[in-house]
Write an enzyme that holds these catalytic residues in place. Structure first.
Site, mmCIF file in Angstrom:
data_model
loop_
_atom_site.group_PDB
_atom_site.id
_atom_site.type_symbol
_atom_site.label_atom_id
_atom_site.label_comp_id
_atom_site.label_asym_id
_atom_site.label_seq_id
_atom_site.Cartn_x
_atom_site.Cartn_y
_atom_site.Cartn_z
ATOM 1 N N GLY A 46 21.662 2.231 -69.477
ATOM 2 C CA GLY A 46 20.332 1.898 -68.993
ATOM 3 C C GLY A 46 19.933 0.531 -69.500
ATOM 4 O O GLY A 46 20.473 0.040 -70.500
ATOM 5 N N GLN A 51 14.187 -6.061 -71.868
ATOM 6 C CA GLN A 51 15.395 -6.331 -72.647
ATOM 7 C C GLN A 51 16.096 -7.611 -72.209
ATOM 8 O O GLN A 51 16.897 -8.150 -72.969
ATOM 9 C CB GLN A 51 16.364 -5.155 -72.557
ATOM 10 C CG GLN A 51 15.847 -3.918 -73.264
ATOM 11 C CD GLN A 51 16.862 -2.811 -73.203
ATOM 12 O OE1 GLN A 51 16.906 -2.064 -72.229
ATOM 13 N NE2 GLN A 51 17.684 -2.714 -74.237
ATOM 14 N N CYS A 99 20.895 1.366 -78.727
ATOM 15 C CA CYS A 99 20.068 0.510 -77.875
ATOM 16 C C CYS A 99 20.688 -0.878 -77.819
ATOM 17 O O CYS A 99 21.083 -1.429 -78.852
ATOM 18 C CB CYS A 99 18.651 0.434 -78.445
ATOM 19 S SG CYS A 99 17.544 -0.622 -77.499
ATOM 20 N N LEU A 100 20.741 -1.457 -76.649
ATOM 21 C CA LEU A 100 21.305 -2.794 -76.486
ATOM 22 C C LEU A 100 20.461 -3.867 -77.164
ATOM 23 O O LEU A 100 20.945 -4.954 -77.419
ATOM 24 C CB LEU A 100 21.476 -3.112 -74.997
ATOM 25 C CG LEU A 100 22.449 -2.203 -74.243
ATOM 26 C CD1 LEU A 100 22.450 -2.537 -72.756
ATOM 27 C CD2 LEU A 100 23.849 -2.276 -74.827
ATOM 28 N N GLU A 142 14.508 4.337 -71.692
ATOM 29 C CA GLU A 142 14.189 3.168 -70.866
ATOM 30 C C GLU A 142 12.690 3.065 -70.605
ATOM 31 O O GLU A 142 12.122 1.969 -70.622
ATOM 32 C CB GLU A 142 14.982 3.191 -69.558
ATOM 33 C CG GLU A 142 16.491 3.148 -69.740
ATOM 34 C CD GLU A 142 16.986 2.058 -70.675
ATOM 35 O OE1 GLU A 142 16.390 0.959 -70.705
ATOM 36 O OE2 GLU A 142 17.973 2.302 -71.391
ATOM 37 N N HIS A 145 10.884 1.425 -73.392
ATOM 38 C CA HIS A 145 10.955 -0.043 -73.379
ATOM 39 C C HIS A 145 9.795 -0.634 -72.587
ATOM 40 O O HIS A 145 9.263 -1.687 -72.955
ATOM 41 C CB HIS A 145 12.277 -0.524 -72.768
ATOM 42 C CG HIS A 145 13.409 -0.541 -73.731
ATOM 43 N ND1 HIS A 145 13.428 -1.347 -74.848
ATOM 44 C CD2 HIS A 145 14.579 0.141 -73.739
ATOM 45 C CE1 HIS A 145 14.554 -1.158 -75.507
ATOM 46 N NE2 HIS A 145 15.272 -0.259 -74.855
#
Length: 188
Positions: A46, A51, A99-100, A142, A145
């Protein structure tokens, strides 16, 4: 399509609620295509617009479940309804999340088992998606975020303390930091 730099925790766009999208324009479509490309390159399941530094209520997801069924889509201006999370502590294996925007780190977090997503797709059509288990977890992650919340913000002690320590160790937590999937390999 392009792979975009992923913002690391500390970037202001990650820590405040995202702006509504409204009309789906050619720019929105191009952003979504770039987000999908970026998510795949990272690799992730996701990715939310904040991001990649964009203040917009958009996220994409792409996950294959244990039965081989692919769940993927785009959520624009979403609403998310969730069941109450289960009581108890997070399981280190079953509830581990990453998490990226906090690349390479994983911590256990209790999430709701069920979620109902209401959103607009790229064709401008409203839809509902009922999700359970890991898909519900992905949608909650997501959606957070878009609310300006990272999963590390939700961690209970002692995992929250460990996340803060990991972020400090990497010298993250301030604006201007990002990584580029395919070049930096911070998720490894």
């Amino acid at each position: 399509m392009a792979v975009l730099p992923i913002r690391i925790t500390g970037e202001p766009v990650l820590h405040s609620p995202a702006a509504p999208v409204g009309t789906i324009t050619a720019e929105v479509r191009a952003l979504v295509a770039d987000m999908i490309e970026t998510m795949k390159a990272a690799p992730g399941v996701g990715l939310a617009a904040p991001q990649v530094g964009v203040d917009a209520r958009i996220f994409v997801y792409d996950w294959v479940d244990e039965n081989g069924e692919r769940h993927h889509g785009t959520a624009i201006d979403p609403e998310l309804l969730v069941s109450p999370p289960p009581l108890g502590e997070a399981d280190e294996d079953e509830d581990s999340e990453g998490c990226l925007s906090v690349p390479g780190e994983r911590f256990p977090l209790v999430r709701s088992e069920h979620a109902l997503l209401r959103a607009t797709d790229l064709d401008g059509q409203r839809f509902e998606l009922e999700a359970h288990g890991w898909l519900a977890r992905i949608l909650q992650h997501e959606y957070d975020h878009l609310q300006g919340i990272l999963y590390v913000d939700r961690l209970a002690h002692p995992h929250g303390k460990a996340a803060i320590k990991a972020i400090k160790k990497q010298s993250w937590g301030s604006p201007g930091q990002s990584w580029l999937p395919g070049r930096d390999h911070l998720e490894d």
